[in-house]
Design an enzyme around this catalytic site. Structure first.
Site, PDB file in Angstrom:
ATOM      1  N   LYS A 194      14.822  28.566   3.853  1.00 57.39           N
ATOM      2  CA  LYS A 194      15.007  29.916   3.324  1.00 57.39           C
ATOM      3  C   LYS A 194      13.791  30.806   3.583  1.00 57.39           C
ATOM      4  O   LYS A 194      12.696  30.305   3.801  1.00 57.39           O
ATOM      5  CB  LYS A 194      15.333  29.850   1.823  1.00 57.39           C
ATOM      6  CG  LYS A 194      16.517  28.952   1.490  1.00 57.39           C
ATOM      7  CD  LYS A 194      17.801  29.404   2.164  1.00 57.39           C
ATOM      8  CE  LYS A 194      18.930  28.405   2.031  1.00 57.39           C
ATOM      9  NZ  LYS A 194      19.852  28.621   0.958  1.00 57.39           N
TER      10      LYS A 194
HETATM   11  C1  LIG Z   1      20.870  27.606   0.343  1.00 59.31           C
HETATM   12  C2  LIG Z   1      22.057  28.147  -0.342  1.00 59.31           C
HETATM   13  C3  LIG Z   1      22.424  27.771  -1.647  1.00 59.31           C
HETATM   14  C4  LIG Z   1      21.804  26.660  -2.421  1.00 59.31           C
HETATM   15  O1  LIG Z   1      20.496  26.506  -2.347  1.00 59.31           O
HETATM   16  P1  LIG Z   1      19.743  25.090  -2.486  1.00 59.31           P
HETATM   17  O2  LIG Z   1      18.423  25.536  -2.976  1.00 59.31           O
HETATM   18  O3  LIG Z   1      19.712  24.474  -1.132  1.00 59.31           O
HETATM   19  O4  LIG Z   1      20.467  24.253  -3.485  1.00 59.31           O
HETATM   20  C5  LIG Z   1      23.492  28.419  -2.247  1.00 59.31           C
HETATM   21  N1  LIG Z   1      24.188  29.351  -1.594  1.00 59.31           N
HETATM   22  C6  LIG Z   1      23.887  29.727  -0.342  1.00 59.31           C
HETATM   23  C7  LIG Z   1      24.703  30.800   0.300  1.00 59.31           C
HETATM   24  C8  LIG Z   1      22.830  29.120   0.332  1.00 59.31           C
HETATM   25  O5  LIG Z   1      22.573  29.461   1.603  1.00 59.31           O
END
Ligand SMILES: *Cc1c(COP(=O)(O)O)cnc(C)c1O
Length: 409
Positions: A194
């Site tokens: 991210k």
């Molecule tokens: C990454 C992501 C999540 C969840 O995040 P994590 O921290 O990996 O559990 C939820 N929704 C979307 C659209 C994502 O890209």
């Protein structure tokens, strides 16, 4: 003579793309500082980060969690979404948007997306609302903000909660206000891929203090605010972030504003360049989105114009050295999790009596999403940090492949 790199021609993008994560002295100092302080646990760094990130998104309160996934689960628990409730979600997203709903024993109902935003379609939300609907989870896909005016209006009319899956949208704004607290609350992720990253981590943002307190309780073993340590009020879990995570996030945050601008500048170059290539379709401009973060830059391929299968086109682009991929390769409901249809005695809620209706995910169809998973191309977030020339080479690669598709037939 072959021109395309996939057939042995010269590559278009020759320089290495920026690596991810970007890290250095601020991160080293931050982590060493926590290490040496001996204070490793859920303390002042976590609180400082919660305040700083909430402020960055113009929200009043921030409550960290162990991931974006658990943040979504906490949001639903805190809003009282549970057994028998329906929650409307898009199918073009990461699993967590829908699995969080199942984890609280509620039922994800899929509403289709819009072809030129890849975000949930308010018209289809409206069609999917029933007397059992309790909440909507719009995803700000790739950083593009879902139509929060229409979603909030629908929610108001039908008395529904809105939980933003803001896990792609650090820095995005709708009419000048950051994502996350545009509805009741919103979840962000700090997983390694991210734009803001501490390996794992998440946060909930809200402008509602009571909701923030309930979220914190769910994320901290059901504890109360300033109540005895071994007194538990709610069925929560331990979803706390550590001081290491928070210190790392605070250091990464010092880079976020500049990185957000850089990616937006790259997106402008891509928008301008790709718009002139027949067979390439771009996302729709949205003036109410007063700022857009880019977790991804998405564009779509028009097979009728290009005359080759999308996968072949993407393979040729990658051979040119373009930092692109196909992204989600199926609607969420096409995953075995949903296609199993609740077999297995302990697979609640689908195999349990809570719901009181039958849902068969093998029958769900969202045609816009089913086309998007075939023809959408993603440029990932870290290459968007490259300089203008490197970004122009992505445009050149798309143009070259589009102009030489006869080599792919
Ligand atoms: C990454 C992501 C999540 C969840 O995040 P994590 O921290 O990996 O559990 C939820 N929704 C979307 C659209 C994502 O890209």
């Amino acid at each position: 003579m072959a021109k395309l790199a996939i057939n042995g021609g010269d590559k278009t993008c020759t320089r290495p793309w920026p690596k991810w994560p970007i890290t250095g002295d601020p991160e080293r100092q931050a982590l060493l500082g926590v290490l040496e302080s001996g204070k490793w646990w859920y303390g002042e760094k976590v609180r400082e980060f919660e305040g700083a990130f909430a402020a960055f998104q113009s929200a009043k309160f921030g409550v960290t969690a162990s991931s974006g996934t658990t943040a979504l689960e906490v949001a639903l628990l805190a809003l009282g979404v549970g057994a028998g409730d329906e929650v409307i979600v898009p199918p073009y997203t990461f699993l967590a948007t829908a699995s969080a709903v199942l984890r609280v024993n509620a039922i994800p109902i899929f509403a289709d997306i819009e072809p030129d935003t890849l975000c949930i379609d308010p018209d289809d939300i409206e069609r999917k609302i029933t007397d059992q609907t309790k909440a909507i989870i719009p995803v700000h896909m790739a950083g593009y903000v879902a139509d929060m005016d229409r979603i909030n209006a629908l929610a108001k009319r039908h008395k529904l909660c809105v939980v933003e899956d803001a896990c792609h949208s650090w820095g995005s704004q709708w009419k000048g206000k950051g994502t996350g607290a545009l509805g009741q609350c919103g979840a962000f992720s700090f997983q390694a891929s991210k734009n803001l990253n501490s390996g794992e981590g998440g946060i909930l943002l809200t402008d509602d203090e009571a909701l923030a307190d309930t979220c914190r309780s769910y994320a901290n073993c059901g504890r109360g605010k300033d109540t005895p340590w071994y007194e538990h009020y709610l069925l929560g879990s331990n979803l706390r972030l550590t001081e290491f995570h928070a210190a790392l996030l605070l250091a990464q945050m010092t880079r976020l504003e500049e990185q957000t601008r850089r990616r937006a500048a790259s997106a402008r170059i891509l928008d301008e360049g790709l718009a002139t290539i027949p067979g390439i379709r771009l996302m729709r401009p949205e003036p109410r989105m007063t700022r857009r973060a880019y977790h991804l830059y998405a564009f779509r391929l028009d097979r009728k114009v290009l005359g080759v299968p999308e996968d072949k086109f993407i393979e040729a682009l990658r051979a040119e050295g373009a930092p692109v991929g196909k992204g989600y390769d199926r609607p969420l409901y096409a995953n075995p999790l949903f296609q199993r249809n609740g077999d297995g005695a302990k697979y609640c809620p689908l195999s349990c009596p809570y719901y009181g209706r039958k849902i068969d995910y093998t029958q769900v169809r969202c045609p816009v999403c089913e086309q998007a998973v075939v023809d959408t191309v993603w440029v990932y977030q870290s290459p968007l940090l490259a300089d203008d020339d490197a970004i122009r080479s992505i445009v050149a690669a798309v143009r070259k492949v589009a102009e030489n598709t006869k080599e792919l037939r």
